[in-house]
Design a protein around this motif. Structure first.
Motif, PDB file in Angstrom:
ATOM      1  N   LYS A  87       0.794  -1.226   0.000  1.00  0.00           N
ATOM      2  CA  LYS A  87       0.000   0.000   0.000  1.00  0.00           C
ATOM      3  C   LYS A  87       0.828   1.279   0.000  1.00  0.00           C
ATOM      4  O   LYS A  87       0.425   2.295  -0.569  1.00  0.00           O
ATOM      5  CB  LYS A  87      -0.947  -0.001   1.204  1.00  0.00           C
ATOM      6  N   LYS A  88       1.999   1.263   0.643  1.00  0.00           N
ATOM      7  CA  LYS A  88       2.796   2.484   0.783  1.00  0.00           C
ATOM      8  C   LYS A  88       3.772   2.690  -0.377  1.00  0.00           C
ATOM      9  O   LYS A  88       4.409   3.726  -0.472  1.00  0.00           O
ATOM     10  CB  LYS A  88       3.591   2.441   2.096  1.00  0.00           C
ATOM     11  N   MET A  89       3.866   1.713  -1.243  1.00  0.00           N
ATOM     12  CA  MET A  89       4.846   1.753  -2.330  1.00  0.00           C
ATOM     13  C   MET A  89       4.268   2.474  -3.546  1.00  0.00           C
ATOM     14  O   MET A  89       3.079   2.361  -3.841  1.00  0.00           O
ATOM     15  CB  MET A  89       5.231   0.326  -2.713  1.00  0.00           C
ATOM     16  N   LYS A  90       5.115   3.212  -4.261  1.00  0.00           N
ATOM     17  CA  LYS A  90       4.660   3.880  -5.478  1.00  0.00           C
ATOM     18  C   LYS A  90       4.379   2.837  -6.559  1.00  0.00           C
ATOM     19  O   LYS A  90       5.041   1.802  -6.638  1.00  0.00           O
ATOM     20  CB  LYS A  90       5.707   4.878  -5.954  1.00  0.00           C
ATOM     21  N   ALA A  95       5.469  -2.098  -9.660  1.00  0.00           N
ATOM     22  CA  ALA A  95       5.401  -2.892 -10.885  1.00  0.00           C
ATOM     23  C   ALA A  95       6.803  -3.367 -11.295  1.00  0.00           C
ATOM     24  O   ALA A  95       6.985  -4.523 -11.703  1.00  0.00           O
ATOM     25  CB  ALA A  95       4.770  -2.075 -12.006  1.00  0.00           C
ATOM     26  N   LEU A  96       7.799  -2.489 -11.153  1.00  0.00           N
ATOM     27  CA  LEU A  96       9.174  -2.840 -11.491  1.00  0.00           C
ATOM     28  C   LEU A  96       9.708  -3.936 -10.562  1.00  0.00           C
ATOM     29  O   LEU A  96      10.329  -4.910 -11.001  1.00  0.00           O
ATOM     30  CB  LEU A  96      10.054  -1.595 -11.413  1.00  0.00           C
ATOM     31  N   LYS A 128       2.028   7.613  -7.882  1.00  0.00           N
ATOM     32  CA  LYS A 128       0.951   7.457  -6.889  1.00  0.00           C
ATOM     33  C   LYS A 128       1.253   6.265  -5.990  1.00  0.00           C
ATOM     34  O   LYS A 128       1.918   5.316  -6.398  1.00  0.00           O
ATOM     35  CB  LYS A 128      -0.403   7.215  -7.582  1.00  0.00           C
ATOM     36  N   LYS A 129       0.722   6.287  -4.777  1.00  0.00           N
ATOM     37  CA  LYS A 129       0.825   5.145  -3.889  1.00  0.00           C
ATOM     38  C   LYS A 129      -0.429   4.279  -4.019  1.00  0.00           C
ATOM     39  O   LYS A 129      -1.518   4.783  -4.313  1.00  0.00           O
ATOM     40  CB  LYS A 129       0.992   5.607  -2.444  1.00  0.00           C
ATOM     41  N   MET A 137      -8.753   0.934  -9.917  1.00  0.00           N
ATOM     42  CA  MET A 137      -7.384   1.261 -10.310  1.00  0.00           C
ATOM     43  C   MET A 137      -6.410   0.210  -9.783  1.00  0.00           C
ATOM     44  O   MET A 137      -5.483  -0.211 -10.491  1.00  0.00           O
ATOM     45  CB  MET A 137      -7.014   2.649  -9.791  1.00  0.00           C
ATOM     46  N   SER A 138      -6.617  -0.229  -8.550  1.00  0.00           N
ATOM     47  CA  SER A 138      -5.779  -1.287  -7.983  1.00  0.00           C
ATOM     48  C   SER A 138      -5.904  -2.568  -8.799  1.00  0.00           C
ATOM     49  O   SER A 138      -4.932  -3.304  -8.999  1.00  0.00           O
ATOM     50  CB  SER A 138      -6.172  -1.563  -6.531  1.00  0.00           C
ATOM     51  N   GLN A 139      -7.122  -2.821  -9.282  1.00  0.00           N
ATOM     52  CA  GLN A 139      -7.371  -4.018 -10.081  1.00  0.00           C
ATOM     53  C   GLN A 139      -6.568  -3.980 -11.376  1.00  0.00           C
ATOM     54  O   GLN A 139      -5.988  -4.987 -11.793  1.00  0.00           O
ATOM     55  CB  GLN A 139      -8.875  -4.089 -10.382  1.00  0.00           C
TER      56      GLN A 139
END
Length: 311
Positions: A87-90, A95-96, A128-129, A137-139
C-alpha cells in the motif's frame, strides 16, 4: 498436448472436502472458466494449480509433465481475489519490483511496464501510492503485474471486481488478445454473464465436486429446452396443435414456442404456415449459463423465464 491437466484432485480440511475428485484438462491458447458459487472449492483448486497448496490425492500435469512448483511457477501468472499490493509503495516502483521478482531484467521490466501503462491509460499513475488508488485502479495494476512477465498460464480470480463497465471491456479485450498470442487463461468467477462473453470452455464446481464440463456451446446445447422464438408480420390466431405449445406470448409480433416431443423445427414451420402465419424470423432460444448454473446448483428450472408453459 494439454497445457494443464488436473487428475482426480482431492483436498480436505478436517472433515470438509474442499475439492473432491475433480479432473479437467485445458488446451493451449484457450480461455477456461472455473465457475461455482462462493465456497464451491474454486480458490482451493487454484491454490493447488499454483503450488500454494499440495493436493491430498491426485496429480497436476503442466505441459504433459508432473507439475513442479519450484520450476513451473515462473511460467504462471496468478491474480488472486485477495489483492497483494504494497500500500505504501509507489505504483511504478512496485510494478518494477514485482517484474524483477518474476525474472525480468530492469530493462525488460521497464519496457513492459511502459507498454502496459500506455495500453491501460496508467501513465500518470507512476508516482501514486497504492493506498491512494480506487479499487478499480488497484485491479488494473494487479492485472498488469500478473501478465507482465508473459506467462504461459494466466490465472485470474474475479478479475473484474471493482471495475466500471468501460475498464471491464478494456480488460476483456486484453484477455482475448493474450489468448490470441498463445497464453492459456483460467478465469474464475461466479458471474455467468462474463463467462459467456469470454470463455471457450467451462467447468462448474459445487460443494467440492465437478458437476459440469465442456465448451460453452456444448453446455448450452445439452441443457436446451427446445424453445424457438418466432417473429410474425402480424400476430396470428393459432389453433391448438400437438406439434408445439406457446411458452411465452411475447410482444412485437413474436411468440416463444416449445416444440413437443416427437416433432422438429420443420414441423413447427409447416404447421404455422398451414395456419396462415406469415413468418419473418425463427430462432432457437438457448438457456443462459446463469440459468443452467441456477438449475444445477439450486435445483430450479434452467429456463426460468419460460418455465410456465401456456397451453
Amino acid at each position: 498436448m494439454h497445457l494443464l491437466e488436473a487428475r482426480h484432485l482431492k483436498k480436505y480440511y478436517a472433515t470438509q472436502k474442499a475439492v473432491d475428485d475433480i479432473s479437467f484438462a485445458i488446451e493451449p491458447g484457450k480461455i477456461f472458466g472455473l465457475l461455482g458459487p462462493n465456497g464451491a472449492g474454486k480458490t482451493t483448486l487454484l491454490r493447488m494449480i499454483t503450488g500454494i497448496f499440495f493436493p491430498d490425492e491426485g496429480q497436476i500435469l503442466f505441459e504433459g509433465k508432473p507439475f513442479d512448483p519450484m520450476k513451473d511457477i515462473a511460467r504462471i501468472g496468478y491474480m488472486p481475489e485477495e489483492r497483494g499490493l504494497y500500500k505504501k509503495m509507489k505504483i511504478g516502483e512496485q510494478a518494477l519490483y514485482l517484474a524483477q521478482l518474476r525474472g525480468l531484467s530492469k530493462t525488460e521490466a521497464m519496457a513492459g511496464i511502459k507498454e502496459w501503462f500506455v495500453k491501460l491509460e496508467m501513465e500518470s499513475w507512476w508516482n501514486k501510492k497504492v493506498e491512494d488508488l480506487s479499487k478499480g485502479m488497484s485491479q488494473k495494476l494487479q492485472f498488469v503485474t500478473t501478465v507482465l512477465h508473459q506467462p504461459k498460464l494466466i490465472i485470474l480470480d474475479e478479475p473484474f471486481s471493482g471495475l466500471d463497465p468501460v475498464n471491464s471491456n478494456v480488460i476483456k479485450e486484453e484477455i482475448h488478445e493474450l489468448a490470441r498470442k498463445g497464453a492459456t487463461i483460467i478465469f474464475s468467477t461466479h458471474r455467468m454473464e462474463q463467462v459467456e462473453e469470454i470463455c471457450d470452455q467451462i467447468v462448474l464446481v459445487n460443494k467440492g465436486k465437478k458437476i459440469l464440463d465442456g465448451t460453452v456451446k456444448e453446455v448450452k446445447q445439452q441443457y436446451k429446452q427446445h424453445l424457438f422464438r418466432v417473429g410474425f408480420e402480424a400476430m396470428p390466431a393459432l389453433e391448438q396443435t400437438p406439434v408445439f405449445t406457446v411458452a411465452d406470448t411475447g410482444r412485437d409480433h413474436a411468440l416463444t414456442l416449445k416444440i413437443n416431443e416427437g416433432y422438429g423445427p420443420n414441423a413447427v414451420l409447416q404447421t404455422l404456415i398451414q395456419q396462415g402465419a406469415v413468418i419473418h424470423s425463427f430462432n432457437e432460444v438457448l438457456p443462459s449459463l446463469n440459468d443452467i448454473f441456477i438449475q444445477l446448483v439450486e435445483g430450479t428450472p434452467a429456463t426460468r423465464q419460460f418455465s410456465k408453459v401456456i397451453s
